[in-house]
Design a protein around this motif. Structure first.
Motif, PDB file in Angstrom:
ATOM      1  N   SER A   1       0.827  21.759  18.810  1.00  0.00           N
ATOM      2  CA  SER A   1       0.081  21.910  17.998  1.00  0.00           C
ATOM      3  C   SER A   1       0.288  21.302  16.525  1.00  0.00           C
ATOM      4  CB  SER A   1      -0.136  23.320  17.606  1.00  0.00           C
ATOM      5  OG  SER A   1       1.283  24.153  17.214  1.00  0.00           O
ATOM      6  N   ALA A   2       1.400  20.243  16.683  1.00  0.00           N
ATOM      7  CA  ALA A   2       1.742  19.618  15.312  1.00  0.00           C
ATOM      8  C   ALA A   2       0.604  18.993  14.721  1.00  0.00           C
ATOM      9  CB  ALA A   2       2.690  18.483  15.825  1.00  0.00           C
ATOM     10  N   SER A   3       0.624  19.082  13.342  1.00  0.00           N
ATOM     11  CA  SER A   3      -0.535  18.138  12.647  1.00  0.00           C
ATOM     12  C   SER A   3       0.061  17.812  11.354  1.00  0.00           C
ATOM     13  CB  SER A   3      -1.517  19.359  12.417  1.00  0.00           C
ATOM     14  OG  SER A   3      -2.463  18.679  11.805  1.00  0.00           O
ATOM     15  N   THR A   4      -0.312  16.593  11.026  1.00  0.00           N
ATOM     16  CA  THR A   4       0.248  16.146   9.616  1.00  0.00           C
ATOM     17  C   THR A   4      -1.086  15.845   8.750  1.00  0.00           C
ATOM     18  OG1 THR A   4       0.504  13.728  10.593  1.00  0.00           O
ATOM     19  CG2 THR A   4       2.510  15.152  10.516  1.00  0.00           C
ATOM     20  N   LYS A   5      -1.030  15.616   7.655  1.00  0.00           N
ATOM     21  CA  LYS A   5      -2.282  15.251   6.733  1.00  0.00           C
ATOM     22  C   LYS A   5      -2.369  13.641   6.728  1.00  0.00           C
ATOM     23  CE  LYS A   5      -2.582  19.496   4.062  1.00  0.00           C
ATOM     24  NZ  LYS A   5      -2.602  20.158   2.710  1.00  0.00           N
ATOM     25  N   THR A   6      -3.508  13.195   6.909  1.00  0.00           N
ATOM     26  CA  THR A   6      -3.762  11.877   6.461  1.00  0.00           C
ATOM     27  C   THR A   6      -3.851  11.451   4.843  1.00  0.00           C
ATOM     28  OG1 THR A   6      -6.064  11.994   6.530  1.00  0.00           O
ATOM     29  CG2 THR A   6      -4.699  11.342   8.636  1.00  0.00           C
ATOM     30  N   ARG A   7      -4.031  10.554   4.416  1.00  0.00           N
ATOM     31  CA  ARG A   7      -3.950  10.243   2.884  1.00  0.00           C
ATOM     32  C   ARG A   7      -5.391  10.949   2.464  1.00  0.00           C
ATOM     33  NH1 ARG A   7      -3.677   4.098   1.418  1.00  0.00           N
ATOM     34  NH2 ARG A   7      -4.197   5.007  -0.418  1.00  0.00           N
ATOM     35  N   GLY A   8      -6.534  10.790   3.391  1.00  0.00           N
ATOM     36  CA  GLY A   8      -7.669  11.508   2.943  1.00  0.00           C
ATOM     37  C   GLY A   8      -7.769  12.960   3.081  1.00  0.00           C
ATOM     38  N   GLU A   9      -6.509  13.697   3.519  1.00  0.00           N
ATOM     39  CA  GLU A   9      -6.483  15.040   3.599  1.00  0.00           C
ATOM     40  C   GLU A   9      -5.085  15.613   2.695  1.00  0.00           C
ATOM     41  OE1 GLU A   9      -7.293  15.675   8.237  1.00  0.00           O
ATOM     42  OE2 GLU A   9      -5.086  15.405   7.442  1.00  0.00           O
ATOM     43  N   VAL A  10      -4.582  14.819   1.853  1.00  0.00           N
ATOM     44  CA  VAL A  10      -3.506  15.111   0.888  1.00  0.00           C
ATOM     45  C   VAL A  10      -4.340  15.366  -0.591  1.00  0.00           C
ATOM     46  CG1 VAL A  10      -1.630  14.544  -0.479  1.00  0.00           C
ATOM     47  CG2 VAL A  10      -1.944  13.851   1.877  1.00  0.00           C
TER      48      VAL A  10
ATOM     49  N   SER B   1       2.137  -5.850 -14.346  1.00  0.00           N
ATOM     50  CA  SER B   1       3.245  -4.986 -14.389  1.00  0.00           C
ATOM     51  C   SER B   1       4.322  -5.823 -14.141  1.00  0.00           C
ATOM     52  CB  SER B   1       2.882  -3.588 -13.778  1.00  0.00           C
ATOM     53  OG  SER B   1       2.871  -3.712 -12.561  1.00  0.00           O
ATOM     54  N   GLY B   2       4.046  -6.598 -12.903  1.00  0.00           N
ATOM     55  CA  GLY B   2       5.154  -7.332 -12.229  1.00  0.00           C
ATOM     56  C   GLY B   2       5.574  -6.626 -11.094  1.00  0.00           C
ATOM     57  N   ARG B   3       5.156  -5.691 -10.815  1.00  0.00           N
ATOM     58  CA  ARG B   3       5.657  -4.489  -9.776  1.00  0.00           C
ATOM     59  C   ARG B   3       4.550  -4.615  -8.434  1.00  0.00           C
ATOM     60  NH1 ARG B   3       7.179   1.203 -12.044  1.00  0.00           N
ATOM     61  NH2 ARG B   3       8.111   1.313 -10.091  1.00  0.00           N
ATOM     62  N   ALA B   4       4.801  -3.989  -7.506  1.00  0.00           N
ATOM     63  CA  ALA B   4       3.979  -4.092  -6.366  1.00  0.00           C
ATOM     64  C   ALA B   4       2.683  -3.389  -6.714  1.00  0.00           C
ATOM     65  CB  ALA B   4       4.679  -3.476  -5.002  1.00  0.00           C
ATOM     66  N   ARG B   5       1.664  -3.737  -5.781  1.00  0.00           N
ATOM     67  CA  ARG B   5       0.254  -3.260  -5.922  1.00  0.00           C
ATOM     68  C   ARG B   5       0.333  -1.900  -5.527  1.00  0.00           C
ATOM     69  NH1 ARG B   5      -2.411  -7.999  -3.117  1.00  0.00           N
ATOM     70  NH2 ARG B   5      -0.905  -7.656  -1.595  1.00  0.00           N
ATOM     71  N   LEU B   6      -0.155  -0.802  -5.844  1.00  0.00           N
ATOM     72  CA  LEU B   6      -0.290   0.386  -5.485  1.00  0.00           C
ATOM     73  C   LEU B   6      -1.662   1.103  -5.630  1.00  0.00           C
ATOM     74  CD1 LEU B   6       2.955   2.035  -6.380  1.00  0.00           C
ATOM     75  CD2 LEU B   6       2.071   1.787  -4.199  1.00  0.00           C
ATOM     76  N   GLY B   7      -2.151   1.798  -4.916  1.00  0.00           N
ATOM     77  CA  GLY B   7      -3.362   2.578  -5.148  1.00  0.00           C
ATOM     78  C   GLY B   7      -3.186   3.834  -5.528  1.00  0.00           C
ATOM     79  N   ASP B   8      -3.802   4.997  -4.848  1.00  0.00           N
ATOM     80  CA  ASP B   8      -3.747   6.137  -5.418  1.00  0.00           C
ATOM     81  C   ASP B   8      -2.339   6.848  -5.155  1.00  0.00           C
ATOM     82  OD1 ASP B   8      -4.036   7.039  -2.745  1.00  0.00           O
ATOM     83  OD2 ASP B   8      -6.145   7.143  -3.215  1.00  0.00           O
ATOM     84  N   ALA B   9      -1.977   8.120  -5.314  1.00  0.00           N
ATOM     85  CA  ALA B   9      -0.754   8.678  -5.010  1.00  0.00           C
ATOM     86  C   ALA B   9      -0.723   9.363  -3.664  1.00  0.00           C
ATOM     87  CB  ALA B   9      -0.612   9.982  -6.137  1.00  0.00           C
ATOM     88  N   GLN B  10      -1.905   9.487  -2.859  1.00  0.00           N
ATOM     89  CA  GLN B  10      -1.733   9.804  -1.441  1.00  0.00           C
ATOM     90  C   GLN B  10      -1.357   8.494  -0.504  1.00  0.00           C
ATOM     91  OE1 GLN B  10      -4.801  10.299  -3.683  1.00  0.00           O
ATOM     92  NE2 GLN B  10      -3.568  12.189  -4.288  1.00  0.00           N
ATOM     93  N   SER B  11      -1.157   7.449  -0.944  1.00  0.00           N
ATOM     94  CA  SER B  11      -0.529   6.304  -0.236  1.00  0.00           C
ATOM     95  C   SER B  11       0.582   6.743   0.742  1.00  0.00           C
ATOM     96  CB  SER B  11      -0.226   5.052  -1.128  1.00  0.00           C
ATOM     97  OG  SER B  11       0.546   4.140   0.037  1.00  0.00           O
ATOM     98  N   PRO B  12       0.571   6.331   2.123  1.00  0.00           N
ATOM     99  CA  PRO B  12       1.622   6.951   3.083  1.00  0.00           C
ATOM    100  C   PRO B  12       2.996   6.094   2.585  1.00  0.00           C
ATOM    101  CG  PRO B  12      -0.423   6.231   4.228  1.00  0.00           C
ATOM    102  CD  PRO B  12      -0.604   5.927   2.707  1.00  0.00           C
ATOM    103  N   MET B  13       2.911   5.228   1.704  1.00  0.00           N
ATOM    104  CA  MET B  13       4.215   4.431   1.231  1.00  0.00           C
ATOM    105  C   MET B  13       4.918   5.130   0.296  1.00  0.00           C
ATOM    106  SD  MET B  13       3.007   0.645   0.723  1.00  0.00           S
ATOM    107  CE  MET B  13       2.012   0.685  -0.597  1.00  0.00           C
ATOM    108  N   LEU B  14       4.378   6.332  -0.290  1.00  0.00           N
ATOM    109  CA  LEU B  14       4.915   6.961  -1.429  1.00  0.00           C
ATOM    110  C   LEU B  14       5.326   8.264  -0.926  1.00  0.00           C
ATOM    111  CD1 LEU B  14       2.393   6.172  -4.219  1.00  0.00           C
ATOM    112  CD2 LEU B  14       4.529   5.104  -3.729  1.00  0.00           C
ATOM    113  N   ARG B  15       6.543   9.111  -1.466  1.00  0.00           N
ATOM    114  CA  ARG B  15       6.780  10.229  -1.112  1.00  0.00           C
ATOM    115  C   ARG B  15       5.823  11.425  -1.595  1.00  0.00           C
ATOM    116  NH1 ARG B  15       9.647  14.416  -4.111  1.00  0.00           N
ATOM    117  NH2 ARG B  15      10.968  15.540  -2.620  1.00  0.00           N
ATOM    118  N   GLY B  16       5.241  12.185  -0.820  1.00  0.00           N
ATOM    119  CA  GLY B  16       4.301  13.176  -0.994  1.00  0.00           C
ATOM    120  C   GLY B  16       2.902  12.762  -0.532  1.00  0.00           C
ATOM    121  N   GLY B  17       2.758  11.565  -0.101  1.00  0.00           N
ATOM    122  CA  GLY B  17       1.550  11.145   0.293  1.00  0.00           C
ATOM    123  C   GLY B  17       1.330  11.363   1.808  1.00  0.00           C
ATOM    124  N   GLY B  18       0.134  10.786   2.221  1.00  0.00           N
ATOM    125  CA  GLY B  18      -0.144  11.222   3.611  1.00  0.00           C
ATOM    126  C   GLY B  18       0.695  10.532   4.560  1.00  0.00           C
TER     127      GLY B  18
END
Length: 217
Positions: free
Chosen positions: A50-59, A72-89
């Motif tokens: 029954s393992a279940s994780t949240k996708t970025r649309g569910e966070v 900014s000279g930094r990498a492109r980012l979208g919202d905070a729910q991106s799987p690349m970020l801590r706490g994201g989907g």
């Protein structure tokens, strides 16, 4: 001789059945063994993960872009729910799914034919005209079964439902049970030492397990 299941696993009983098939037909049994394993194993053997994780649309969180796309000279980012970020989907994470298997009807019917043939070969198969018991008295039925030496027996009736008086009389007798033929499974035939059918059940099994001739081309 196959007796009640006890501590032996269904796979052990199936192995005995596969040996019997090899001896009688002289053909390799491996394909049949693999296909008949699934319906004979109890349901508890099926994984229930029954393992279940949240996708970025569910966070939970805002969908606002974290910083501008350029400048900014930094990498492109979208919202905070991106799987690349801590706490994201989680990308491609586990979700609850159904692990059950379903075999073709022909494979299940083949297993039923083989199990019934094994009962006949071992002289653990009987037929009676009908299954009627007018008094819902366990003591009287127990005495009758002892007279007929029908302990460790599975009774199968071809009626839609087991007669109420018979159901009440037999339910407290150990190592004996009754069921309609529509509920009969291969596992039941391997679990019980002896099988007794009424004529209605025999007709139903003959109709259901009859091998249909191939359609003309």
């Amino acid at each position: 001789m196959i007796r009640t299941l006890g501590r032996r696993s269904p796979r052990t009983l199936l192995k005995r059945l596969s040996i019997s098939l090899t001896r009688h037909h002289g053909q390799p049994i491996a394909p049949v063994y693999v296909e008949l394993t699934a319906p004979l194993l109890p349901q508890r053997q099926t994984p229930s993960r029954s393992a279940s994780t949240k996708t970025r649309g569910e966070v939970a969180g805002s969908g606002k872009k974290i910083r501008p796309q350029k400048g900014s000279g930094r990498a492109r980012l979208g919202d905070a729910q991106s799987p690349m970020l801590r706490g994201g989907g989680v990308a491609f994470g586990p979700k609850p799914r159904d692990f059950s298997t379903k075999l073709p009807r022909k494979v299940i019917d083949m297993g039923m034919r083989v199990a019934l043939s094994l009962k006949v070969k071992e002289n653990e198969f009987g037929v009676m005209s009908q299954m009627l018991w007018n008094l819902p008295k366990t003591g009287l039925l127990t005495k009758r079964l002892e007279e007929l030496r029908l302990s460790e027996t599975l009774f199968v009736t071809g009626a839609e439902q087991v007669p109420e008086a018979l159901k009440l009389a037999i339910r407290n007798i150990p190592k004996v049970t009754v069921m309609p033929v529509k509920e009969l499974k291969v596992f039941d035939l391997l679990k019980w030492r002896r099988l007794v059918l009424d004529t209605q059940a025999v007709d139903a099994l003959e109709h259901n397990l009859a091998r249909q001739p191939p359609a003309p081309l």
